[in-house]
Design a protein around this motif. Structure first.
Motif, mmCIF file in Angstrom:
data_model
loop_
_atom_site.group_PDB
_atom_site.id
_atom_site.type_symbol
_atom_site.label_atom_id
_atom_site.label_comp_id
_atom_site.label_asym_id
_atom_site.label_seq_id
_atom_site.Cartn_x
_atom_site.Cartn_y
_atom_site.Cartn_z
ATOM 1 N N GLY A 176 -5.971 -41.494 21.575
ATOM 2 C CA GLY A 176 -6.051 -42.744 22.328
ATOM 3 C C GLY A 176 -7.225 -43.606 21.959
ATOM 4 N N THR A 177 -8.197 -43.073 21.171
ATOM 5 C CA THR A 177 -9.325 -43.914 20.783
ATOM 6 C C THR A 177 -8.879 -44.875 19.701
ATOM 7 O OG1 THR A 177 -10.049 -42.315 19.135
ATOM 8 C CG2 THR A 177 -11.012 -42.128 21.320
ATOM 9 N N SER A 178 -9.495 -46.054 19.668
ATOM 10 C CA SER A 178 -9.043 -47.093 18.752
ATOM 11 C C SER A 178 -9.377 -46.779 17.314
ATOM 12 C CB SER A 178 -9.666 -48.437 19.131
ATOM 13 O OG SER A 178 -11.049 -48.402 18.971
ATOM 14 N N SER A 179 -10.305 -45.825 17.078
ATOM 15 C CA SER A 179 -10.652 -45.492 15.706
ATOM 16 C C SER A 179 -9.667 -44.509 15.093
ATOM 17 C CB SER A 179 -12.066 -44.905 15.638
ATOM 18 O OG SER A 179 -12.136 -43.740 16.415
ATOM 19 N N GLN A 180 -8.739 -43.993 15.919
ATOM 20 C CA GLN A 180 -7.780 -43.037 15.412
ATOM 21 C C GLN A 180 -6.514 -43.760 14.989
ATOM 22 O OE1 GLN A 180 -5.798 -40.369 18.206
ATOM 23 N NE2 GLN A 180 -6.314 -38.672 16.889
ATOM 24 N N VAL A 181 -6.064 -43.519 13.765
ATOM 25 C CA VAL A 181 -4.819 -44.089 13.282
ATOM 26 C C VAL A 181 -3.850 -42.956 13.059
ATOM 27 C CG1 VAL A 181 -3.737 -45.429 11.454
ATOM 28 C CG2 VAL A 181 -6.056 -45.980 12.187
ATOM 29 N N ALA A 182 -2.666 -43.088 13.577
ATOM 30 C CA ALA A 182 -1.698 -42.006 13.509
ATOM 31 C C ALA A 182 -1.422 -41.620 12.063
ATOM 32 C CB ALA A 182 -0.408 -42.426 14.198
ATOM 33 N N GLU A 183 -1.336 -40.311 11.834
ATOM 34 C CA GLU A 183 -1.083 -39.824 10.489
ATOM 35 C C GLU A 183 0.253 -40.356 9.998
ATOM 36 O OE1 GLU A 183 -0.869 -35.593 8.042
ATOM 37 O OE2 GLU A 183 -1.345 -35.632 10.173
ATOM 38 N N GLY A 184 0.291 -40.865 8.785
ATOM 39 C CA GLY A 184 1.511 -41.414 8.231
ATOM 40 C C GLY A 184 1.724 -42.867 8.564
ATOM 41 N N GLU A 185 0.928 -43.427 9.450
ATOM 42 C CA GLU A 185 1.105 -44.828 9.830
ATOM 43 C C GLU A 185 0.748 -45.741 8.671
ATOM 44 O OE1 GLU A 185 -0.770 -47.996 13.036
ATOM 45 O OE2 GLU A 185 -0.757 -45.849 13.483
ATOM 46 N N MET A 186 -0.294 -45.403 7.922
ATOM 47 C CA MET A 186 -0.676 -46.180 6.753
ATOM 48 C C MET A 186 -1.470 -45.279 5.819
ATOM 49 S SD MET A 186 -3.798 -48.518 8.262
ATOM 50 C CE MET A 186 -4.323 -49.041 6.631
ATOM 51 N N PRO A 187 -1.425 -45.535 4.507
ATOM 52 C CA PRO A 187 -2.170 -44.684 3.569
ATOM 53 C C PRO A 187 -3.670 -44.847 3.766
ATOM 54 C CG PRO A 187 -1.251 -46.594 2.445
ATOM 55 C CD PRO A 187 -0.665 -46.583 3.830
ATOM 56 N N LEU A 188 -4.403 -43.802 3.423
ATOM 57 C CA LEU A 188 -5.853 -43.826 3.561
ATOM 58 C C LEU A 188 -6.474 -44.576 2.393
ATOM 59 C CD1 LEU A 188 -8.418 -42.817 5.018
ATOM 60 C CD2 LEU A 188 -8.332 -40.794 3.546
ATOM 61 N N GLY A 189 -7.331 -45.532 2.698
ATOM 62 C CA GLY A 189 -8.023 -46.276 1.659
ATOM 63 C C GLY A 189 -9.317 -45.585 1.247
ATOM 64 N N LYS A 190 -9.719 -45.837 0.011
ATOM 65 C CA LYS A 190 -10.966 -45.284 -0.510
ATOM 66 C C LYS A 190 -11.682 -46.351 -1.333
ATOM 67 C CE LYS A 190 -9.273 -40.498 -0.895
ATOM 68 N NZ LYS A 190 -9.080 -39.352 -1.834
ATOM 69 N N ILE A 191 -12.978 -46.192 -1.444
ATOM 70 C CA ILE A 191 -13.802 -47.029 -2.305
ATOM 71 C C ILE A 191 -14.451 -46.123 -3.349
ATOM 72 C CG2 ILE A 191 -16.001 -48.261 -2.422
ATOM 73 C CD1 ILE A 191 -13.947 -50.132 -1.534
ATOM 74 N N GLN A 192 -14.309 -46.476 -4.621
ATOM 75 C CA GLN A 192 -14.996 -45.755 -5.687
ATOM 76 C C GLN A 192 -16.041 -46.673 -6.296
ATOM 77 O OE1 GLN A 192 -12.946 -44.727 -9.424
ATOM 78 N NE2 GLN A 192 -13.858 -42.687 -9.255
#
Length: 230
Positions: free
Chosen positions: A135-151
């Protein structure tokens, strides 16, 4: 709409200020966006960072501190109806569309040239931390969107990766150039906060949030970084 701040003194309204820019400064000096002419207020007392519909308050190491609803704060994700107290003045935050909470702001990370390795190590350590409560706003449901990364592509930290797990990640060097990457249901967005506007794929982005696409190259505070999704 990003909302507004209503400035009062002894319950008398002195003005209403729309939060229509990414970084709004509050303080005693006249060059601030909101001038509070009182000796108890520091020259540059606090800042409001507004990203899309959400705003975040940050105390700028003021002498007498910044309070929200009577509590001393350094950083605070503003909620509709919050009352900011600076000296004897009050600023009421008006925005019934605010969606964020303090977890979005308190856990942000700053990447400086030469410190990307430290940031990546911090992100790695967070992988073993317990997940946020449902229920916290920082949690995004698994599978809802791909995880982004910065290299990181340049500088001492070249090759290091940072997972963009949090709803709000701060990048850059304070006082030089700062931007934030926000994780929203629609995807990842980069927004200018301070200094020159960031460069994405060789083009300077504007004042509005800019949607990031897979393999975009971001230049910020002298560091090149590649955004990608896994």
């Amino acid at each position: 709409m990003p909302g507004s701040l209503v400035l009062t003194l002894n319950q008398s309204v002195l003005g209403e200020f729309p939060l229509d820019k990414e970084r709004l400064l509050i303080g005693r000096k006249p060059e601030n966006d909101i001038q509070v002419d009182n000796l108890a207020v520091s020259g540059q007392h606090a800042a409001i960072i507004t990203i899309l519909n959400d705003s975040f308050l940050e105390d700028l190491d003021s002498t007498n501190g910044t309070f929200v609803n009577g509590k001393l704060v350094k950083k605070h994700a503003l909620k509709h109806g919050d009352v900011i107290t600076i000296g004897k003045h009050e600023l009421k935050y008006v925005n019934d569309e605010a969606t964020t909470d303090d977890q979005d702001f308190e856990k942000t990370m700053i990447i400086r040239p030469g410190m990307a390795s430290h940031a990546a190590a911090t992100a790695k350590a967070e992988e073993t931390a317990p997940p946020p409560p449902p229920g916290t706003s920082s949690q995004v449901a698994e599978g809802e969107m791909p995880l982004g990364k910065i290299q990181v592509l340049s500088g001492p930290g070249a090759g290091k990766e940072l997972e963009l797990k949090k709803a709000l990640i701060t990048l850059g060097r304070p006082g030089v150039q700062v931007a934030v990457i926000t994780r929203r249901p629609q995807g990842y967005f980069i927004t200018h906060v301070e200094g020159k506007h960031p460069v994405v794929n060789g083009d300077t982005i504007g004042a509005q949030a800019h949607a990031l696409k897979d393999h975009d190259v971001v230049e910020l505070a002298g560091v090149k970084m590649e955004f990608f999704v896994s």
